[in-house]
Design an enzyme around this catalytic site. Structure first.
Site, PDB file in Angstrom:
ATOM      1  NE  ARG A  41      -4.135   1.182  -2.018  1.00 48.19           N
ATOM      2  CZ  ARG A  41      -4.420  -0.068  -2.310  1.00 48.19           C
ATOM      3  NH1 ARG A  41      -3.749  -0.677  -3.252  1.00 48.19           N
ATOM      4  NH2 ARG A  41      -5.357  -0.721  -1.647  1.00 48.19           N
TER       5      ARG A  41
ATOM      6  CD  GLN B 294      -9.946  -0.911  -1.094  1.00 48.24           C
ATOM      7  OE1 GLN B 294     -10.109  -1.012   0.121  1.00 48.24           O
ATOM      8  NE2 GLN B 294      -8.869  -1.360  -1.715  1.00 48.24           N
TER       9      GLN B 294
ATOM     10  CB  VAL C 298      -7.460 -12.675   5.408  1.00 43.52           C
ATOM     11  CG1 VAL C 298      -8.556 -11.646   5.593  1.00 43.52           C
ATOM     12  CG2 VAL C 298      -6.630 -12.374   4.171  1.00 43.52           C
TER      13      VAL C 298
ATOM     14  CD1 TRP D  93      -3.078  -1.169   0.562  1.00 38.75           C
ATOM     15  CD2 TRP D  93      -1.733  -2.416   1.830  1.00 38.75           C
ATOM     16  NE1 TRP D  93      -3.681  -2.393   0.755  1.00 38.75           N
ATOM     17  CE2 TRP D  93      -2.887  -3.174   1.523  1.00 38.75           C
ATOM     18  CE3 TRP D  93      -0.735  -3.004   2.620  1.00 38.75           C
ATOM     19  CZ2 TRP D  93      -3.069  -4.484   1.983  1.00 38.75           C
ATOM     20  CZ3 TRP D  93      -0.917  -4.293   3.074  1.00 38.75           C
ATOM     21  CH2 TRP D  93      -2.072  -5.029   2.756  1.00 38.75           C
TER      22      TRP D  93
ATOM     23  CG  HIS E 222      -6.633  -1.077   3.105  1.00 39.59           C
ATOM     24  ND1 HIS E 222      -6.100  -2.325   3.285  1.00 39.59           N
ATOM     25  CD2 HIS E 222      -6.225  -0.355   4.184  1.00 39.59           C
ATOM     26  CE1 HIS E 222      -5.386  -2.364   4.406  1.00 39.59           C
ATOM     27  NE2 HIS E 222      -5.455  -1.180   4.953  1.00 39.59           N
TER      28      HIS E 222
ATOM     29  CB  ALA F 214     -12.508  -9.539   5.949  1.00 35.00           C
TER      30      ALA F 214
HETATM   31  N1  PHE Z   1      -7.765  -4.278   1.817  1.00 31.12           N
HETATM   32  C1  PHE Z   1      -7.268  -5.137   0.781  1.00 31.12           C
HETATM   33  C2  PHE Z   1      -6.650  -4.269  -0.324  1.00 31.12           C
HETATM   34  O1  PHE Z   1      -6.877  -3.099  -0.373  1.00 31.12           O
HETATM   35  C3  PHE Z   1      -8.370  -5.999   0.201  1.00 31.12           C
HETATM   36  C4  PHE Z   1      -8.879  -7.018   1.172  1.00 31.12           C
HETATM   37  C5  PHE Z   1      -9.868  -6.714   2.090  1.00 31.12           C
HETATM   38  C6  PHE Z   1      -8.343  -8.302   1.175  1.00 31.12           C
HETATM   39  C7  PHE Z   1     -10.328  -7.670   2.979  1.00 31.12           C
HETATM   40  C8  PHE Z   1      -8.814  -9.250   2.059  1.00 31.12           C
HETATM   41  C9  PHE Z   1      -9.803  -8.926   2.946  1.00 31.12           C
HETATM   42  O2  PHE Z   1      -5.878  -4.742  -1.123  1.00 31.12           O
END
Ligand code: PHE
Length: 341
Positions: A198, A212, A255, A154, A172, A309
């Site tokens: 970003r 998002q 995750v 990120w 995010h 998630a």
């Molecule tokens: N937040 C992650 C991204 O921006 C996406 C994501 C969200 C992945 C939740 C897994 C679970 O790349």
């Protein structure tokens, strides 16, 4: 001579009262005061009169001319007023009205609503959170410690990196997973739409500002099957009932296991085309089972509670759905683009 003038005046005045359209009024003006008009001819003949009569006739003729001009003006106005008051004649009420040009919702907003609706129907609540975030929620609480190489995933726009609570523009919507869990006890079922930022060089598929939608479900006994079922349902609803989905391993620090989800290409049906880069599959989101460290961090016992998630890019989904070839269209404010949605 004066008699003749008075006769002209009387007949002119009388005639004028009977006229009720503008064209006839002009004819009347020409008949009396035009180049060959009756009154004009009298005025022209003045020079033939003996000197002593000339003055009297001349001034009488001029007075009459002034009078007739004033009467003409009054009559013209009366005719116009009558026309307007009469309505039908002046304003054609059978003409179609001019269309009012209405604005509309931005395509991104429309898609945010469509996606949130799909999840609302499955029992998810829509919540929102701050765009200016702390390092803690954006990274640390999501199992991404300081100086961990995963932060490179990120590219961050920092607001203040050096203060006690470092702040940034969220990269995010995942920080809202933590904020929501801190505030409530399971069961948790939320979707979180919102703007993300970003530090990116922009190109056809990268923007520094984009939307998002995050999803989070935590409860006793939630398994990967629930993740699959919910996201499969969503994909069918958005991209068509005949869609197939594919899950592959992916890595996100918050995750475990992590996946990316693809749908079979809705343009070629999986045979391979430009949209799916000949793979037959299109990646639409990242997801996974909430990492035990994230659950522990908010005081949930990972031995009791589990959850899944997911996070998806709204513009990316719009681009896929409508064949839009450049993400920068969304913020270019070109009406030719926006009016298509
Ligand atoms: N937040 C992650 C991204 O921006 C996406 C994501 C969200 C992945 C939740 C897994 C679970 O790349």
């Amino acid at each position: 001579m004066l008699d003749e003038l008075n006769k002209i005046k009387d007949s002119a005045t009388l005639e004028l009262q009977g006229i009720s359209d503008l064209k006839a009024l002009d004819d009347w003006r020409v008949a009396y005061m035009g180049r060959k008009g009756k009154l004009t001819q009298v005025l022209r003949g003045l020079s033939d009169l003996p000197i002593d009569q000339r003055k009297a006739v001349g001034s009488a003729a001029n007075d009459i001319k002034t009078l007739l001009e004033a009467e003409l003006k009054g009559r013209q106005q009366a005719v116009k007023d009558a026309k307007l008051a009469g309505g039908l004649d002046a304003i054609d009420v059978t003409l179609p009205g001019r269309p009012v040009s209405l604005g509309r919702l931005h395509p991104t907003t429309q898609m945010v609503r469509e996606i949130c609706d799909a999840f609302s129907a499955m029992g998810f609540e829509v919540v929102e959170g701050p765009e200016v975030e702390s390092d803690y929620y954006n990274f640390e609480a999501l199992n991404i410690p300081k100086d961990h190489p995963a932060r490179d995933m990120w590219d961050t726009i920092w607001i203040n990196r050096d203060q006690t609570i470092p702040t940034l523009l969220r990269t995010h919507t995942s920080p809202m997973q933590v904020r929501v869990m801190e505030q409530r006890q399971p069961p948790v079922r939320v979707v979180v739409p919102g703007r993300c930022y970003r530090y990116e060089a922009t190109d056809a598929t990268h923007e520094s500002v984009f939307f998002q939608i995050e999803g989070l479900a935590v409860d006793k006994g939630i398994t990967f099957a629930d993740l699959k079922g919910s996201l499969f349902e969503f994909a069918k609803r958005l991209f068509g009932a005949e869609r197939k989905v594919r899950f592959r391993c992916d890595y996100f620090p918050f995750v475990e296991p992590g996946v990316d989800m693809s749908i079979d290409c809705f343009v070629c049906g999986g045979k391979g085309c430009r949209l799916c880069s000949n793979t037959g599959w299109i990646e639409i989101l990242g997801a996974g089972m909430v990492h035990p460290n994230v659950l522990k961090g908010v005081g949930y016992d990972p031995e009791v509670y589990t959850g899944f998630a997911f996070g998806l890019g709204v513009e990316r989904i719009l681009m896929l759905k409508h064949g839009i070839d450049d993400i920068r269209h969304f913020y270019a404010n070109d009406l030719r683009f926006l009016k298509q949605f």
